[in-house]
Design a protein around this motif. Structure first.
Motif, PDB file in Angstrom:
ATOM      1  N   LYS A 120       0.828  -1.202   0.000  1.00  0.00           N
ATOM      2  CA  LYS A 120       0.000   0.000   0.000  1.00  0.00           C
ATOM      3  C   LYS A 120       0.864   1.255   0.000  1.00  0.00           C
ATOM      4  O   LYS A 120       0.614   2.213  -0.748  1.00  0.00           O
ATOM      5  N   LYS A 138       2.450   1.833  -3.443  1.00  0.00           N
ATOM      6  CA  LYS A 138       1.515   2.398  -4.436  1.00  0.00           C
ATOM      7  C   LYS A 138       1.275   3.883  -4.187  1.00  0.00           C
ATOM      8  O   LYS A 138       1.184   4.679  -5.125  1.00  0.00           O
ATOM      9  N   HIS A 139       1.185   4.246  -2.922  1.00  0.00           N
ATOM     10  CA  HIS A 139       1.050   5.674  -2.606  1.00  0.00           C
ATOM     11  C   HIS A 139       2.265   6.448  -3.094  1.00  0.00           C
ATOM     12  O   HIS A 139       2.153   7.546  -3.651  1.00  0.00           O
ATOM     13  N   SER A 140       3.433   5.874  -2.868  1.00  0.00           N
ATOM     14  CA  SER A 140       4.677   6.546  -3.294  1.00  0.00           C
ATOM     15  C   SER A 140       4.719   6.715  -4.804  1.00  0.00           C
ATOM     16  O   SER A 140       5.112   7.771  -5.323  1.00  0.00           O
ATOM     17  N   ARG A 163       2.157   6.928  -6.832  1.00  0.00           N
ATOM     18  CA  ARG A 163       1.203   7.969  -7.232  1.00  0.00           C
ATOM     19  C   ARG A 163       1.754   9.363  -6.950  1.00  0.00           C
ATOM     20  O   ARG A 163       1.572  10.300  -7.737  1.00  0.00           O
TER      21      ARG A 163
END
Length: 372
Positions: free
Chosen positions: A10, A13-15, A17
Protein backbone atom coordinates in the motif's frame (compact mmCIF):
# COMPACT_ATOMS: atom_id res chain seq x y z
CA UNK A 1 23.11 -2.59 -10.51
CA UNK A 2 20.47 -1.99 -7.86
CA UNK A 3 16.81 -1.85 -8.74
CA UNK A 4 13.60 -0.87 -7.00
CA UNK A 5 13.20 -2.33 -3.54
CA UNK A 6 10.27 -4.11 -1.91
CA UNK A 7 8.15 -2.56 0.77
CA UNK A 8 4.62 -2.41 2.07
CA UNK A 9 2.36 -2.78 -0.98
CA UNK A 10 0.00 0.00 0.00
CA UNK A 11 2.78 2.40 0.90
CA UNK A 12 4.62 1.66 -2.35
CA UNK A 13 1.52 2.40 -4.44
CA UNK A 14 1.05 5.67 -2.61
CA UNK A 15 4.68 6.55 -3.29
CA UNK A 16 4.29 5.76 -7.00
CA UNK A 17 1.20 7.97 -7.23
CA UNK A 18 3.05 10.78 -5.51
CA UNK A 19 5.93 10.43 -7.97
CA UNK A 20 3.53 10.69 -10.92
CA UNK A 21 1.87 13.76 -9.40
CA UNK A 22 5.19 15.41 -8.61
CA UNK A 23 6.51 14.65 -12.09
CA UNK A 24 3.58 16.33 -13.78
CA UNK A 25 3.70 19.35 -11.49
CA UNK A 26 1.15 22.14 -11.71
CA UNK A 27 -1.50 21.01 -14.23
CA UNK A 28 -2.21 24.65 -15.12
CA UNK A 29 1.21 24.73 -16.80
CA UNK A 30 1.40 23.01 -20.22
CA UNK A 31 3.18 19.66 -20.12
CA UNK A 32 6.62 19.40 -21.69
CA UNK A 33 6.81 17.43 -24.91
CA UNK A 34 9.60 15.07 -25.86
CA UNK A 35 10.43 17.26 -28.85
CA UNK A 36 10.84 20.28 -26.59
CA UNK A 37 13.33 18.39 -24.45
CA UNK A 38 15.20 17.07 -27.49
CA UNK A 39 15.57 20.46 -29.10
CA UNK A 40 15.82 22.81 -26.11
CA UNK A 41 17.70 20.63 -23.62
CA UNK A 42 19.95 19.05 -26.20
CA UNK A 43 23.12 18.99 -24.11
CA UNK A 44 21.31 17.13 -21.34
CA UNK A 45 19.99 14.66 -23.91
CA UNK A 46 23.53 14.18 -25.23
CA UNK A 47 24.85 13.45 -21.75
CA UNK A 48 22.16 10.87 -21.07
CA UNK A 49 22.80 9.17 -24.42
CA UNK A 50 26.55 9.02 -23.72
CA UNK A 51 26.28 7.61 -20.21
CA UNK A 52 23.38 5.41 -21.22
CA UNK A 53 25.45 3.89 -24.08
CA UNK A 54 22.54 4.34 -26.46
CA UNK A 55 22.25 6.86 -29.28
CA UNK A 56 18.51 7.48 -29.15
CA UNK A 57 17.45 11.10 -28.65
CA UNK A 58 13.79 10.25 -28.17
CA UNK A 59 14.48 7.63 -25.50
CA UNK A 60 16.87 9.99 -23.70
CA UNK A 61 14.33 12.84 -23.80
CA UNK A 62 11.56 10.59 -22.46
CA UNK A 63 13.88 9.39 -19.69
CA UNK A 64 14.74 12.97 -18.70
CA UNK A 65 11.07 13.85 -18.55
CA UNK A 66 10.21 10.77 -16.53
CA UNK A 67 13.09 11.41 -14.13
CA UNK A 68 12.09 15.09 -13.63
CA UNK A 69 15.43 16.20 -15.02
CA UNK A 70 17.51 13.91 -12.79
CA UNK A 71 20.13 12.91 -15.37
CA UNK A 72 21.57 10.06 -13.31
CA UNK A 73 18.11 8.53 -12.98
CA UNK A 74 17.54 9.14 -16.71
CA UNK A 75 20.76 7.27 -17.53
CA UNK A 76 19.48 4.35 -15.45
CA UNK A 77 16.23 4.31 -17.45
CA UNK A 78 18.07 4.40 -20.78
CA UNK A 79 20.42 1.60 -19.72
CA UNK A 80 17.41 -0.52 -18.76
CA UNK A 81 15.70 0.23 -22.08
CA UNK A 82 18.90 -0.62 -23.94
CA UNK A 83 18.88 -4.16 -22.54
CA UNK A 84 15.52 -4.81 -24.24
CA UNK A 85 16.81 -3.98 -27.73
CA UNK A 86 17.81 -6.60 -30.24
CA UNK A 87 21.45 -6.61 -31.32
CA UNK A 88 21.83 -6.87 -35.09
CA UNK A 89 25.62 -6.77 -35.26
CA UNK A 90 28.61 -4.46 -35.08
CA UNK A 91 28.97 -1.42 -37.29
CA UNK A 92 32.19 -0.36 -38.95
CA UNK A 93 34.16 2.07 -36.73
CA UNK A 94 33.31 5.60 -37.79
CA UNK A 95 35.93 7.56 -39.69
CA UNK A 96 36.15 10.84 -37.79
CA UNK A 97 38.08 12.54 -40.60
CA UNK A 98 34.83 12.30 -42.56
CA UNK A 99 32.80 14.06 -39.86
CA UNK A 100 30.81 17.12 -40.84
CA UNK A 101 32.31 19.27 -38.09
CA UNK A 102 30.33 22.23 -36.76
CA UNK A 103 32.91 22.94 -34.09
CA UNK A 104 36.66 22.40 -34.15
CA UNK A 105 39.38 24.07 -32.08
CA UNK A 106 43.02 23.43 -31.36
CA UNK A 107 45.15 24.84 -28.57
CA UNK A 108 48.53 24.02 -30.06
CA UNK A 109 48.35 25.71 -33.49
CA UNK A 110 46.55 28.88 -34.46
CA UNK A 111 46.43 28.10 -38.16
CA UNK A 112 45.44 24.50 -38.77
CA UNK A 113 44.52 22.82 -42.06
CA UNK A 114 40.82 23.45 -42.59
CA UNK A 115 40.76 26.27 -40.03
CA UNK A 116 39.33 26.60 -36.56
CA UNK A 117 35.54 26.54 -36.23
CA UNK A 118 34.13 28.11 -33.08
CA UNK A 119 30.59 26.83 -33.64
CA UNK A 120 27.92 26.75 -30.91
CA UNK A 121 29.59 27.01 -27.51
CA UNK A 122 29.19 28.78 -24.18
CA UNK A 123 32.93 29.54 -24.10
CA UNK A 124 32.35 33.10 -25.34
CA UNK A 125 29.17 33.97 -23.45
CA UNK A 126 29.01 36.19 -20.36
CA UNK A 127 27.45 33.51 -18.13
CA UNK A 128 24.64 35.87 -17.17
CA UNK A 129 21.07 34.69 -16.95
CA UNK A 130 19.16 36.19 -19.86
CA UNK A 131 15.88 37.56 -18.58
CA UNK A 132 14.65 38.64 -22.01
CA UNK A 133 14.07 36.65 -25.17
CA UNK A 134 17.00 34.92 -26.83
CA UNK A 135 18.83 37.17 -29.34
CA UNK A 136 17.74 35.24 -32.39
CA UNK A 137 14.08 35.60 -31.43
CA UNK A 138 14.45 39.37 -31.91
CA UNK A 139 16.21 38.95 -35.21
CA UNK A 140 19.48 40.30 -33.84
CA UNK A 141 21.53 37.30 -34.89
CA UNK A 142 24.62 37.45 -37.09
CA UNK A 143 24.17 39.60 -40.18
CA UNK A 144 26.50 37.50 -42.28
CA UNK A 145 25.37 34.13 -43.62
CA UNK A 146 26.89 31.11 -41.94
CA UNK A 147 29.68 29.50 -43.98
CA UNK A 148 29.15 25.96 -45.19
CA UNK A 149 30.57 23.20 -43.03
CA UNK A 150 33.42 21.05 -44.36
CA UNK A 151 32.71 17.36 -44.88
CA UNK A 152 36.31 16.36 -44.34
CA UNK A 153 39.09 17.81 -42.21
CA UNK A 154 42.69 16.64 -41.84
CA UNK A 155 43.71 15.75 -38.31
CA UNK A 156 45.81 18.27 -36.43
CA UNK A 157 47.82 15.44 -34.90
CA UNK A 158 49.04 14.49 -38.38
CA UNK A 159 51.26 17.59 -38.21
CA UNK A 160 53.13 16.15 -35.23
CA UNK A 161 53.01 12.68 -36.70
CA UNK A 162 54.76 13.70 -39.92
CA UNK A 163 57.50 15.32 -37.83
CA UNK A 164 58.03 12.10 -35.88
CA UNK A 165 57.03 13.74 -32.59
CA UNK A 166 54.24 11.30 -31.80
CA UNK A 167 55.27 7.68 -31.19
CA UNK A 168 54.11 5.11 -33.67
CA UNK A 169 51.90 3.48 -31.09
CA UNK A 170 50.56 0.01 -31.89
CA UNK A 171 47.40 1.14 -30.05
CA UNK A 172 46.56 4.25 -32.10
CA UNK A 173 44.77 7.21 -30.62
CA UNK A 174 42.26 7.12 -33.46
CA UNK A 175 40.18 4.01 -34.21
CA UNK A 176 41.13 2.70 -37.60
CA UNK A 177 38.26 2.24 -40.07
CA UNK A 178 37.69 -1.45 -40.61
CA UNK A 179 39.38 -2.46 -37.40
CA UNK A 180 37.25 -4.84 -35.38
CA UNK A 181 36.49 -4.01 -31.78
CA UNK A 182 38.11 -6.72 -29.74
CA UNK A 183 35.73 -6.69 -26.77
CA UNK A 184 32.42 -5.15 -25.79
CA UNK A 185 32.05 -3.84 -22.26
CA UNK A 186 28.26 -3.96 -22.49
CA UNK A 187 28.38 -7.74 -22.95
CA UNK A 188 31.02 -8.72 -20.42
CA UNK A 189 32.08 -7.57 -16.95
CA UNK A 190 35.08 -5.37 -16.48
CA UNK A 191 38.17 -7.37 -15.47
CA UNK A 192 41.70 -6.14 -14.81
CA UNK A 193 44.11 -5.59 -16.39
CA UNK A 194 42.07 -3.93 -19.13
CA UNK A 195 43.05 -3.21 -22.72
CA UNK A 196 42.93 0.33 -24.06
CA UNK A 197 39.83 -0.58 -26.04
CA UNK A 198 37.90 -1.52 -22.91
CA UNK A 199 39.32 1.44 -21.02
CA UNK A 200 38.01 3.86 -23.62
CA UNK A 201 34.63 2.12 -23.63
CA UNK A 202 34.37 2.43 -19.85
CA UNK A 203 35.38 6.09 -19.90
CA UNK A 204 32.96 6.88 -22.75
CA UNK A 205 29.98 5.66 -20.67
CA UNK A 206 31.37 6.97 -17.37
CA UNK A 207 29.84 9.72 -15.26
CA UNK A 208 30.87 13.14 -16.53
CA UNK A 209 31.18 14.60 -13.04
CA UNK A 210 33.48 11.82 -11.85
CA UNK A 211 35.68 12.04 -14.94
CA UNK A 212 35.83 15.82 -14.71
CA UNK A 213 36.85 15.75 -11.04
CA UNK A 214 39.47 13.06 -11.67
CA UNK A 215 40.94 14.96 -14.61
CA UNK A 216 40.95 18.11 -12.49
CA UNK A 217 42.97 16.31 -9.83
CA UNK A 218 45.56 15.45 -12.48
CA UNK A 219 45.92 19.07 -13.47
CA UNK A 220 46.25 20.16 -9.83
CA UNK A 221 49.37 18.06 -9.48
CA UNK A 222 47.98 14.69 -8.41
CA UNK A 223 49.28 12.79 -11.42
CA UNK A 224 50.47 15.26 -14.05
CA UNK A 225 53.86 16.89 -13.71
CA UNK A 226 53.44 19.27 -16.63
CA UNK A 227 50.76 21.21 -18.48
CA UNK A 228 48.72 19.25 -21.06
CA UNK A 229 47.62 20.81 -24.36
CA UNK A 230 44.49 20.50 -26.41
CA UNK A 231 45.64 18.98 -29.70
CA UNK A 232 42.21 19.00 -31.29
CA UNK A 233 38.60 19.13 -30.15
CA UNK A 234 36.01 18.40 -32.78
CA UNK A 235 32.22 18.19 -32.64
CA UNK A 236 30.31 17.02 -35.68
CA UNK A 237 28.17 14.44 -37.36
CA UNK A 238 29.58 11.12 -38.56
CA UNK A 239 28.08 8.42 -40.74
CA UNK A 240 27.52 4.93 -39.33
CA UNK A 241 27.80 2.03 -41.77
CA UNK A 242 26.87 -1.60 -41.25
CA UNK A 243 27.12 -4.76 -43.33
CA UNK A 244 24.10 -7.03 -42.75
CA UNK A 245 25.17 -10.66 -43.02
CA UNK A 246 22.13 -11.48 -45.17
CA UNK A 247 23.08 -8.77 -47.71
CA UNK A 248 26.85 -9.08 -47.71
CA UNK A 249 27.48 -5.45 -48.60
CA UNK A 250 27.77 -2.30 -46.56
CA UNK A 251 24.92 0.15 -46.11
CA UNK A 252 24.90 3.47 -44.24
CA UNK A 253 22.23 3.38 -41.55
CA UNK A 254 22.41 6.89 -40.11
CA UNK A 255 24.41 9.82 -38.83
CA UNK A 256 25.28 10.48 -35.22
CA UNK A 257 26.64 13.50 -33.39
CA UNK A 258 30.04 12.95 -31.76
CA UNK A 259 32.68 14.84 -29.80
CA UNK A 260 36.29 13.84 -30.35
CA UNK A 261 39.30 15.10 -28.41
CA UNK A 262 43.05 14.50 -28.44
CA UNK A 263 45.21 15.82 -25.61
CA UNK A 264 48.97 16.22 -25.95
CA UNK A 265 51.57 16.03 -23.18
CA UNK A 266 55.33 16.31 -23.46
CA UNK A 267 57.23 13.05 -23.08
CA UNK A 268 60.85 13.27 -21.98
CA UNK A 269 63.47 10.81 -23.16
CA UNK A 270 62.94 8.35 -20.31
CA UNK A 271 61.46 4.87 -19.83
CA UNK A 272 63.09 3.78 -23.11
CA UNK A 273 61.15 6.42 -25.02
CA UNK A 274 62.44 9.18 -27.26
CA UNK A 275 61.55 12.78 -26.49
CA UNK A 276 58.25 13.73 -28.08
CA UNK A 277 54.60 13.85 -27.13
CA UNK A 278 52.20 11.44 -25.53
CA UNK A 279 48.54 11.58 -26.42
CA UNK A 280 45.22 10.80 -24.80
CA UNK A 281 42.02 10.18 -26.71
CA UNK A 282 38.33 10.77 -26.06
CA UNK A 283 35.25 10.03 -28.18
CA UNK A 284 31.75 10.58 -26.81
CA UNK A 285 28.17 10.59 -28.10
CA UNK A 286 26.69 14.05 -28.68
CA UNK A 287 28.25 17.37 -27.80
CA UNK A 288 30.07 16.52 -24.59
CA UNK A 289 33.21 18.63 -24.65
CA UNK A 290 34.03 18.55 -20.92
CA UNK A 291 33.67 14.81 -20.87
CA UNK A 292 35.72 14.20 -24.03
CA UNK A 293 38.53 16.40 -22.67
CA UNK A 294 38.44 14.70 -19.26
CA UNK A 295 38.37 11.31 -20.93
CA UNK A 296 41.45 12.06 -23.02
CA UNK A 297 43.38 13.35 -19.99
CA UNK A 298 42.55 10.18 -18.08
CA UNK A 299 43.31 7.95 -21.08
CA UNK A 300 46.81 9.34 -21.19
CA UNK A 301 47.23 9.13 -17.41
CA UNK A 302 46.07 5.53 -17.25
CA UNK A 303 48.26 4.60 -20.22
CA UNK A 304 51.38 5.46 -18.23
CA UNK A 305 50.38 3.44 -15.17
CA UNK A 306 53.33 1.07 -15.56
CA UNK A 307 55.75 4.00 -15.52
CA UNK A 308 54.23 5.79 -12.53
CA UNK A 309 53.48 2.79 -10.33
CA UNK A 310 55.47 2.29 -7.15
CA UNK A 311 58.34 -0.12 -7.75
CA UNK A 312 57.67 -2.11 -4.56
CA UNK A 313 53.89 -2.20 -4.35
CA UNK A 314 53.03 -1.80 -8.03
CA UNK A 315 50.32 0.69 -7.08
CA UNK A 316 49.78 4.05 -8.72
CA UNK A 317 50.85 7.12 -6.81
CA UNK A 318 47.55 8.95 -7.35
CA UNK A 319 43.96 7.76 -7.85
CA UNK A 320 43.70 9.25 -11.35
CA UNK A 321 46.65 7.08 -12.42
CA UNK A 322 45.07 3.86 -11.16
CA UNK A 323 42.94 2.05 -13.79
CA UNK A 324 41.12 -0.01 -11.18
CA UNK A 325 40.18 3.06 -9.15
CA UNK A 326 38.98 5.11 -12.12
CA UNK A 327 37.26 2.44 -14.17
CA UNK A 328 35.60 0.72 -11.20
CA UNK A 329 34.07 3.93 -9.91
CA UNK A 330 33.23 5.97 -13.02
CA UNK A 331 29.90 4.28 -13.83
CA UNK A 332 27.03 6.48 -12.60
CA UNK A 333 24.47 3.68 -12.47
CA UNK A 334 26.62 1.42 -10.32
CA UNK A 335 27.91 4.18 -8.04
CA UNK A 336 24.46 5.73 -7.62
CA UNK A 337 22.94 2.37 -6.78
CA UNK A 338 25.59 1.48 -4.25
CA UNK A 339 25.37 4.81 -2.43
CA UNK A 340 21.57 4.91 -2.52
CA UNK A 341 21.21 1.38 -1.21
CA UNK A 342 21.93 2.94 2.18
CA UNK A 343 18.30 4.05 2.12
CA UNK A 344 17.28 0.41 2.45
CA UNK A 345 16.49 -1.00 5.90
CA UNK A 346 19.66 -1.92 7.78
CA UNK A 347 17.93 -2.61 11.10
CA UNK A 348 19.72 -5.88 11.82
CA UNK A 349 23.13 -4.53 10.81
CA UNK A 350 22.66 -1.50 13.02
CA UNK A 351 21.61 -3.64 15.95
CA UNK A 352 24.87 -5.55 15.61
CA UNK A 353 26.70 -2.22 15.84
CA UNK A 354 24.82 -1.44 19.05
CA UNK A 355 25.71 -4.85 20.47
CA UNK A 356 29.36 -4.23 19.69
CA UNK A 357 29.37 -0.82 21.35
CA UNK A 358 27.63 -2.18 24.44
CA UNK A 359 30.12 -4.98 24.64
CA UNK A 360 32.85 -2.35 24.90
CA UNK A 361 31.18 -0.94 28.00
CA UNK A 362 30.66 2.51 26.52
CA UNK A 363 26.91 2.36 26.06
CA UNK A 364 24.53 3.81 28.65
CA UNK A 365 21.19 2.20 29.42
CA UNK A 366 19.09 1.54 26.28
CA UNK A 367 16.74 4.36 25.41
CA UNK A 368 13.15 3.89 24.36
CA UNK A 369 12.76 2.44 20.87
CA UNK A 370 16.33 1.15 20.46
CA UNK A 371 15.40 -2.48 20.95
CA UNK A 372 12.15 -2.32 18.97
Amino acid sequence: MYVAVKGGEKAVKHSQRLVAKKRRGDTRVPELSTDQIRHQLGLGVDRVMAEGSLYDETAAAMAIQQAQGDLTEAVFLVRAFRTTLKRFGTSRPVDTTEMTAFRRVSGIYKDIPGGQILGPTYDYTHRLIETGPAPDENGTGPDHPMPSLPDKLPRVMDILKTQGLVPDDPSPFYPEPGRETEKDLTRQPLAFPVSRTLRLQALARGDEGFLLGSAYSLQRGFGLDRHPFLGELKVGVATVCFTPPELGFEICIGRIRLTECVMVSRQDDAHNKAAGFDTGYGLVFGQNERKAMSMSLLDRSLSSNDETADADTGKAAYPAQDPEFILSHCDSVESSGFVQHLKLPHYVDFQSELVFIRSRGNDPAPTQGEDG
